[in-house]
Design a protein around this motif. Structure first.
Motif, short mmCIF file in Angstrom:
data_model
loop_
_atom_site.label_atom_id
_atom_site.label_comp_id
_atom_site.label_asym_id
_atom_site.label_seq_id
_atom_site.Cartn_x
_atom_site.Cartn_y
_atom_site.Cartn_z
N LEU A 71 6.68 -2.58 -1.86
CA LEU A 71 6.63 -2.41 -3.32
C LEU A 71 5.29 -1.85 -3.78
CD1 LEU A 71 8.40 -5.70 -4.45
CD2 LEU A 71 9.32 -3.39 -4.63
N ASP A 72 4.19 -2.31 -3.15
CA ASP A 72 2.85 -1.92 -3.61
C ASP A 72 2.33 -0.65 -2.94
OD1 ASP A 72 2.89 -4.18 -5.17
OD2 ASP A 72 1.66 -5.38 -3.80
N GLN A 73 2.78 -0.37 -1.72
CA GLN A 73 2.15 0.69 -0.93
C GLN A 73 3.13 1.78 -0.52
OE1 GLN A 73 -0.98 0.61 -0.85
NE2 GLN A 73 -1.52 -1.53 -1.20
N MET A 74 4.09 2.08 -1.38
CA MET A 74 5.09 3.10 -1.04
C MET A 74 4.46 4.47 -0.84
SD MET A 74 8.27 3.03 -0.39
CE MET A 74 8.86 4.43 0.52
N GLU A 178 1.91 -19.16 14.22
CA GLU A 178 3.11 -19.07 15.05
C GLU A 178 2.96 -18.03 16.16
OE1 GLU A 178 6.22 -18.26 12.25
OE2 GLU A 178 6.21 -20.29 11.41
N GLY A 179 1.77 -17.44 16.28
CA GLY A 179 1.51 -16.48 17.36
C GLY A 179 1.97 -15.07 17.07
N ILE A 180 2.21 -14.75 15.81
CA ILE A 180 2.68 -13.41 15.44
C ILE A 180 1.47 -12.55 15.07
CG2 ILE A 180 4.10 -12.07 13.83
CD1 ILE A 180 5.72 -14.69 13.38
N PRO A 181 1.25 -11.40 15.72
CA PRO A 181 0.16 -10.50 15.31
C PRO A 181 0.39 -10.04 13.87
CG PRO A 181 1.08 -9.82 17.43
CD PRO A 181 2.00 -10.86 16.87
N THR A 182 -0.59 -10.21 13.00
CA THR A 182 -0.39 -9.87 11.58
C THR A 182 -1.67 -9.32 10.99
OG1 THR A 182 0.28 -10.71 9.42
CG2 THR A 182 -0.86 -12.25 10.85
N LEU A 183 -1.52 -8.33 10.09
CA LEU A 183 -2.66 -7.68 9.44
C LEU A 183 -2.31 -7.37 8.00
CD1 LEU A 183 -3.46 -4.98 12.17
CD2 LEU A 183 -4.96 -6.90 11.59
N THR A 184 -3.34 -7.20 7.16
CA THR A 184 -3.08 -6.63 5.84
C THR A 184 -2.87 -5.14 6.02
OG1 THR A 184 -5.40 -6.11 5.39
CG2 THR A 184 -4.63 -8.33 4.78
N ILE A 185 -2.23 -4.51 5.05
CA ILE A 185 -2.02 -3.06 5.12
C ILE A 185 -3.36 -2.33 5.12
CG2 ILE A 185 -1.69 -2.89 2.62
CD1 ILE A 185 0.20 -0.69 5.06
N LYS A 186 -4.34 -2.87 4.38
CA LYS A 186 -5.67 -2.24 4.31
C LYS A 186 -6.36 -2.28 5.67
CE LYS A 186 -9.90 -2.37 1.50
NZ LYS A 186 -10.92 -2.64 2.50
N ASP A 187 -6.33 -3.45 6.34
CA ASP A 187 -6.96 -3.57 7.66
C ASP A 187 -6.32 -2.62 8.66
OD1 ASP A 187 -8.70 -5.48 6.75
OD2 ASP A 187 -7.47 -7.18 7.41
N TYR A 188 -5.00 -2.50 8.58
CA TYR A 188 -4.29 -1.62 9.51
C TYR A 188 -4.67 -0.16 9.27
CZ TYR A 188 -0.58 0.52 12.25
OH TYR A 188 0.10 1.28 13.17
N ILE A 189 -4.65 0.26 7.98
CA ILE A 189 -4.92 1.66 7.65
C ILE A 189 -6.36 2.03 8.02
CG2 ILE A 189 -5.16 3.29 5.72
CD1 ILE A 189 -2.25 2.66 6.64
N GLU A 190 -7.30 1.10 7.82
CA GLU A 190 -8.69 1.39 8.16
C GLU A 190 -8.88 1.64 9.65
OE1 GLU A 190 -10.77 -1.92 6.49
OE2 GLU A 190 -11.13 -0.89 4.57
N SER A 191 -7.93 1.18 10.48
CA SER A 191 -8.02 1.36 11.93
C SER A 191 -7.18 2.53 12.44
CB SER A 191 -7.56 0.08 12.64
OG SER A 191 -8.33 -1.02 12.22
N VAL A 192 -6.57 3.28 11.51
CA VAL A 192 -5.78 4.45 11.89
C VAL A 192 -6.70 5.66 11.99
CG1 VAL A 192 -3.98 6.05 11.09
CG2 VAL A 192 -3.63 3.59 10.91
#
Length: 957
Positions: A71-74, A178-192
């Protein structure tokens, strides 16, 4: 494969019924990952050869998104660099529920094989479905479903990497536990890798305020406080409308109040953006003020440099208040619903670094603060930007870059801006729509002839503007009986080709109207219909819907009939050609005689209509002549009107009235009609006030009195005065709107401008969807077609009318914006002296109307930020005095006209007064010799004469 049923039962003893909801779960749903060897394989767009773009993970991975990320990052997801994304069915349903436009954008990406998106039906898979707990909130339940699916994928394919993207801190914390790898969209994009475009497109929802020491705006009340205040009447809800002349002023239209509520200053506007649904607190009556009489533009660039804005607020407060014009005054205390959209515009110059100010094309929208790492390139482009938030410590709202449209000043780019800014659907017609079109060659068959009245023998002709290809009306007139006439209006039978419920019907209903730009037309229906099979071209056999009257010599209607017909127009005239045919007494052929008969009857109809109180209003409409090769404007002129313009108009009005009466009689609850509401008396205040200063009494008690007052408002010494008063009267009017007959009382059907009790639109079905609906209703009354459920559904008709009203309004605005852009283009590099008239008197400016070009421009009386030491403003008399010269509204003036292109986004005309001559303020006429300093740069030298300027431009062309 097997299926099971999960029953959710609710039952109570007594008279309550037991409700059972069935939920099917399955064991044969494919995970979609190409490397999987255990699932039953189905088509999946996920790729096993996808090139990893994120440096956080050594190997390729799959992304699973939560609802808010979509919804926020389309705008980020639109970028093709992001691939191999799993969309859970739970998330897809929630996105559709919360935002249909974003759902449609997401669905188009999912359907594109090159984007490698896959929808996993997690809520029906036996291993990923979980039952909602009795007290569990729906958001928590959806988050649990998402985490369950992530865990299942990890167990199902332990050799693959699955990453959950979520901006919800609580959800991420549980996922990590629960052991699931998780990131914010900002953290992920900064590493692209190569992420500058992606970072620009990140929505700025969370703004940290620790570094700011001062709030610029007051806080908004909580939702509970707002709802309570509105309920008990202490607060009022309405739509905020920002002023285009004064960035520190706006109005809130409240349904329960007769006058809009005036809001001023930063604290009064309190971060409201044009179109927002807001809540206002109205001040005590002693604090009410009148709207400002000054023109204020926001030219600040600094985020916290508020000295300039404080000076302008003080200037606003110093503006004297006129007692007769005092309005209910208040302040915005909260926002119920934001109406933010995507905005077109450019970056403001003079700013370095990652933070930039975006200047929207729409002057009623504030500047927007964005982050971008490609500012040098984007300064050359027209952009689309959207607002994400507006924290109270920031002078401007925060947003993000969406995409570049093209080079600034490019005509194609500017057309795109006009269409986007006015929400005009302009994509290519889909394959589904085109599949509804008839196959060529199209011919009229014997079967068609039997179903219609064959009038191909009649001397029918069309009269339209030059270059018109979508001809949807034609006329005929022939003598019958004793001094009587048969008059026919024949309208293109578009409804024959557009059947209810088809793809082409839905598309036409959505578009609602054809949009006309200066050098481009956005059709409501495909060109095969609009310019060919439905267009009533000369010499072509066409299907029509005919309205035929028998009239006496005094244009009294003796009989009216409607029928579907086959016609063959004998000629297609322009208005000028038709006028020449009427005036040429040597022409006595059947077409010429038909036109003369039509013209004679039309004059009688018009005279009678005006006697009944119909208004003759005015608005400066211009025509732009374009170079056929370069598509640059060659000339701008006010449109010429002929008697034939009025002739066609009278018979179209008569046809619309006749059809309205017919369909309302047959369908009293669901006829599509058009009304023009009577304006509230306060709307006429500017007109009455202008008349009073001229010694004229403008009576607005009813439309007939207004029409009579305008007819009598003339002065021999000012021949343009009456036209200007009619222009002012036009601006006092409310908009005419479509409505379903059963939704209003009959007295509300009245059309104020035409002074008729009943009206509709029947005569332009090629370019208006409302006319297609009216054709369908009329066809049922004639037995030419059958009805269908939606046609008789009052609620659906009302929803349709709302869309038609909105689209028609936006089409009008788009057309004006296109004319404005091309007028600017025409005036670039030109310096001309033109006759004009004072339209409004302001404290620091005069609004000047230049009839030759239909322009309304501002003549400032002092430099910005300074008060004039030459002019003396009189509020009571609404005048500006300089020495022995006094300027009032409607006084004739001569002004020098040039275009200021320093602000590329908001190019504007600069006016200088030529006459009356005021020492120290006016300039010499261009025709007189001027001294030119040879040492001055070329950009500062003035041209010596108008003729010299003309010769230079002619050579250039």
């Amino acid at each position: 494969m097997f299926t099971t049923k999960a029953f959710i039962k609710k039952s109570k003893i007594g008279h309550f019924l037991k409700n059972v909801r069935e939920h099917y779960i399955r064991d044969d749903i494919f995970c979609g990952v190409p490397s999987c060897e255990t699932c039953h394989p189905v088509e999946s767009h996920l790729s096993s050869t996808y090139k990893n773009v994120c440096c956080l993970f050594k190997y390729n991975h799959y992304l699973i998104l939560d609802t808010n990320v979509i919804l926020d990052q389309m705008d980020v997801l639109d970028e093709p660099i992001l691939e191999n994304i799993i969309i859970l069915h739970t998330v897809l349903k929630e996105v559709k529920h919360r935002s249909l436009p974003i759902y449609k954008r997401l669905q188009s990406i999912i359907d594109n094989p090159s984007r490698h998106f896959y929808v996993f039906t997690n809520d029906h898979h036996k291993d990923t479905y979980v039952k909602q707990d009795d007290k569990e909130l729906i958001n928590d339940y959806n988050d649990r479903l998402i985490r369950k699916s992530c865990s299942w994928y990890m167990k199902h394919l332990p050799g693959e990497i699955f990453v959950l993207l979520s901006n919800d801190a609580k959800n991420r914390a549980i996922a990590l536990a629960e052991g699931i790898p998780t990131l914010t969209i900002k953290d992920y994009i900064e590493s692209v890798k190569d992420n500058s475009v992606l970072l620009d497109k990140l929505a700025k929802k969370d703004i940290h305020v620790e570094t700011y020491t001062k709030d610029i705006f007051p806080p908004h009340l909580s939702n509970v406080e707002l709802l309570t205040g509105v309920k008990n009447g202490k607060l009022h809800q309405g739509t905020f409308r920002a002023s285009k002349d004064n960035f520190l002023e706006g109005f809130v239209n409240v349904d329960s109040l007769e006058d809009p509520v005036l809001v001023q200053g930063r604290s009064g506007l309190n971060r409201a953006v044009n179109g927002d649904i807001v809540v206002v607190e109205i001040f005590d009556k002693k604090e009410w003020v009148s709207p400002s009489d000054i023109v204020l533009e926001d030219e600040g660039v600094a985020e916290e440099g508020i000295d300039e804005i404080e000076l302008k607020e003080r200037e606003l407060k110093r503006s004297k208040k006129i007692k007769e014009e005092i309005k209910p005054t208040g302040k915005v205390v909260g926002i119920i619903r934001r109406k933010w959209r995507q905005y077109c515009g450019i970056l403001q110059g003079g700013m370095d670094g990652v933070y930039q100010l975006f200047v929207p094309s729409d002057r009623s929208i504030p500047k927007i603060r964005i982050e971008t790492r490609q500012a040098d390139f984007l300064r050359t482009q027209k952009l689309i930007v959207t607002i994400d938030s507006w924290p109270r410590h920031s002078r401007y709202p925060h947003g993000h870059f969406v995409r570049a449209l093209g080079k600034i000043g490019d005509q194609t780019t500017e057309n795109e801006v006009v269409l986007l800014e006015h929400d005009v659907p302009h994509s290519q017609f889909s394959e589904e729509v085109l599949a509804c079109l008839p196959k060529l060659p199209w011919i009229i068959t014997e079967k068609d002839v039997k179903k219609r009245v064959d009038i191909r023998h009649l001397d029918i002709c069309s009269v339209d503007p030059p270059g018109c290809t979508d001809i949807d009306d034609a006329l005929h007139c022939r003598p019958i009986g004793n001094d009587g006439f048969e008059v026919g209006v024949h309208i293109a039978d578009v409804a024959h080709f557009i059947r209810p419920g088809t793809a082409i019907d839905k598309e036409a209903a959505s578009r609602a109207t054809t949009v006309y730009l200066v050098n481009k037309r956005i059709d409501m229906v495909p060109e095969l219909l609009s310019s060919n099979l439905c267009s009533l071209r000369g010499g072509e056999e066409r299907f029509a819907f005919s309205c035929v009257w028998e009239m006496d010599a005094n244009a009294n209607i003796l009989n009216t009939r409607f029928h579907k017909s086959i016609i063959k127009s004998k000629a297609s005239f322009t208005y000028e050609e038709a006028q020449m045919t009427i005036d040429d007494k040597s022409k006595n052929d059947p077409i010429a005689m038909s036109l003369r008969g039509l013209n004679k009857l039309a004059k009688i109809l018009k005279k009678r209509r005006l006697e009944n109180g119909a208004l003759v209003l005015a608005s400066p409409e211009v025509k732009i002549h374009m170079d056929s090769e370069t598509m640059e404007p060659l000339d701008v002129e006010v449109k010429k009107l002929f008697e034939t313009n009025s002739m066609v108009e009278e018979f179209m009005l008569l046809a619309n009235i006749s059809v309205a009466e017919k369909i309302l009689d047959e369908f009293p609850e669901c006829a599509m009609l058009r009304r023009h509401p009577t304006p509230p008396s306060t709307n006429f205040d500017p007109l009455i006030k202008a008349g009073r200063h001229l010694g004229l009494d403008i009576n607005v008690e009813c439309g007939k009195n207004l029409a009579q007052s305008l007819d009598e408002a003339t002065k021999p010494e000012n021949p343009y005065l009456n036209t200007m008063l009619r222009i002012l009267a036009t601006r006092c009017m409310l908009q005419a709107v479509y409505f379903a007959s059963g939704t209003l009382q009959k007295e509300e059907y009245y059309h104020y401008g035409l002074a008729v009790p009943l009206y509709t639109h029947f005569t332009s079905p090629i370019r208006r969807y409302a006319d297609i609906i009216v054709h369908r209703l009329l066809a049922v009354t004639c037995g030419a077609d059958s009805t269908y459920p939606d046609l008789l559904d009052k609620q659906k008709s009302t929803e349709l009318c709302q869309n038609l009203n909105y689209r028609n309004r936006m089409a009008q605005y788009a057309g004006r914006a296109s004319v404005a852009f091309n007028t600017h283009l025409f005036f670039k590099g030109k310096l001309q002296d033109e006759e004009g008239y004072v339209l409004h008197i302001r404290k620091n400016a005069l609004q000047i109307l230049i009839p030759k070009y239909g322009l309304e421009c501002t003549l400032y009386l002092a430099k910005k930020g300074e008060s004039s030491n030459i002019f003396e403003y009189n509020e009571e008399e609404q005048s500006q005095k300089a020495g022995n010269i006094t300027l009032h509204a409607f006084d004739p003036v001569k002004v020098r006209l040039s275009l200021d292109s320093n602000n590329i986004q908001h190019e504007k005309f600069v006016l200088q007064l030529v006459s009356p001559y005021i020492e120290g303020f006016s300039v010499q006429p261009l025709g007189e010799s001027m001294e030119v300093d040879p040492d001055k740069p070329a950009s500062e030298k003035k041209r010596k004469s108008k003729s010299e300027s003309h010769v230079k431009n002619k050579k250039k062309n």
